[in-house]
Scaffold this active site. Structure first.
Site, PDB file in Angstrom:
ATOM      1  N   LYS A   1      40.679  39.861  48.637  1.00 55.33           N
ATOM      2  CA  LYS A   1      40.383  40.901  47.658  1.00 55.33           C
ATOM      3  C   LYS A   1      38.860  40.961  47.542  1.00 55.33           C
ATOM      4  O   LYS A   1      38.230  40.033  47.049  1.00 55.33           O
ATOM      5  CB  LYS A   1      41.010  40.599  46.300  1.00 55.33           C
ATOM      6  CG  LYS A   1      40.670  41.636  45.233  1.00 55.33           C
ATOM      7  CD  LYS A   1      41.051  41.160  43.860  1.00 55.33           C
ATOM      8  CE  LYS A   1      40.466  42.105  42.814  1.00 55.33           C
ATOM      9  NZ  LYS A   1      40.595  41.582  41.441  1.00 55.33           N
TER      10      LYS A   1
ATOM     11  N   GLY B   1      41.878  46.567  33.953  1.00 50.08           N
ATOM     12  CA  GLY B   1      41.922  47.470  32.810  1.00 50.08           C
ATOM     13  C   GLY B   1      43.259  47.620  32.125  1.00 50.08           C
ATOM     14  O   GLY B   1      43.340  48.176  31.030  1.00 50.08           O
TER      15      GLY B   1
ATOM     16  N   THR C   1      43.984  39.345  32.772  1.00 49.96           N
ATOM     17  CA  THR C   1      43.710  39.180  31.340  1.00 49.96           C
ATOM     18  C   THR C   1      44.853  39.686  30.473  1.00 49.96           C
ATOM     19  O   THR C   1      45.169  39.085  29.439  1.00 49.96           O
ATOM     20  CB  THR C   1      42.409  39.907  30.960  1.00 49.96           C
ATOM     21  OG1 THR C   1      41.354  39.449  31.803  1.00 49.96           O
ATOM     22  CG2 THR C   1      42.040  39.665  29.512  1.00 49.96           C
TER      23      THR C   1
END
Length: 265
Positions: free
Chosen positions: A100, A188, A210
């Site tokens: 990534k 996000g 997160t």
């Protein structure tokens, strides 16, 4: 859904939820959350995790024992050169072509440096990597990354860790419409509805960390995210009804007594 396989380069996955390993309160919670998410791919920051660790207190041991596909990432790199070096180190230690690619351009917002990302992507593709680049939700950048040979493209939904959800669904839709490689929304997502909305746009997967690790109950949120990604994918494949300004009766009016009413004008 059993045959709805996600193919990225030489790899195949049935889960479209990719997760991370950071920010969990402890290793046990991380282990249970990964299991609850149903994910197959877990991304690991090469510069922040000891990839060779073998102890029972290591996330790498959890990933190996769980037979997860490890997706090393170049988080924390601010130049193309650093990202390339980090990716090569990960390949040497993990024996995987997957990476990534992250090249950060701004320390406060953590927005990517797109020109540097393109530079690093070209080098890594030429070097035989299966590159999944993180970049702004920019359709032009998506096309250029695909043209370079990236195996998938990973536009952000919103700034990393912000939990704002998909801020520009129209750009994501344009990227999906024109992409010939998988599109994975990265960064996000804040809650399950964000994940479902993203999947309903037609993307191929969602990567999050997160949103799960920072939740009050990470394991429960992991279950919610698993269900949301599956529901969003099903909804996209099912095909939603068209949006209309006025109501449409769900049952036919033919033959109903008193159905001959004037329409609103």
């Amino acid at each position: 859904m059993s045959e709805d396989v996600l193919r990225i380069g030489e790899f195949e996955f049935r889960s479209r939820l990719f997760t991370g390993t950071g920010k969990y309160p402890d290793l046990d919670t991380a282990t249970e959350a990964l299991r609850a998410s149903g994910c197959e791919v877990v991304t690991v920051a090469v510069r922040r995790v000891d990839l060779q660790a073998t102890g029972t207190d290591s996330i790498m041991t959890v990933l190996r024992e769980g037979k997860y596909t490890i997706l090393p990432n170049t988080a924390g790199c601010y130049t193309a050169q650093d990202a390339v070096r980090t990716a090569r180190l990960a390949r040497e230690l993990l024996d995987t072509p997957l990476v990534k690619l992250e090249v950060i351009g701004d320390e406060k917002t953590l927005f990517p440096d797109v020109p540097a990302t393109l530079e690093a992507a070209k080098t890594l593709v030429d070097d035989g990597f299966t590159v999944l680049p993180y970049f702004n939700d920019d359709p032009v950048a998506a096309r250029r990354l695909e043209d370079l040979g990236c195996a998938a493209v990973m536009p952000l939904a919103a700034p990393i860790g912000s939990g704002l959800g998909v801020r520009n669904p129209f750009n994501i839709e344009i990227i999906v419409k024109h992409a010939n490689v998988p599109v994975i929304v990265d960064a996000g997502v804040g809650t399950a509805s964000d994940a479902a909305i993203a999947m309903e746009l037609g993307i191929d997967g969602v990567l999050m960390n997160t949103a799960i690790a920072g939740a009050s109950d990470p394991v429960r949120m992991a279950r919610a995210m698993k269900a949301a990604v599956e529901a969003g994918r099903d909804a996209f494949l099912a095909g939603r009804i068209d949006r209309k300004l006025y109501a449409t009766a769900s049952s036919p009016l033919q033959g109903v007594i008193g159905s001959d009413h004037d329409s609103l004008t």
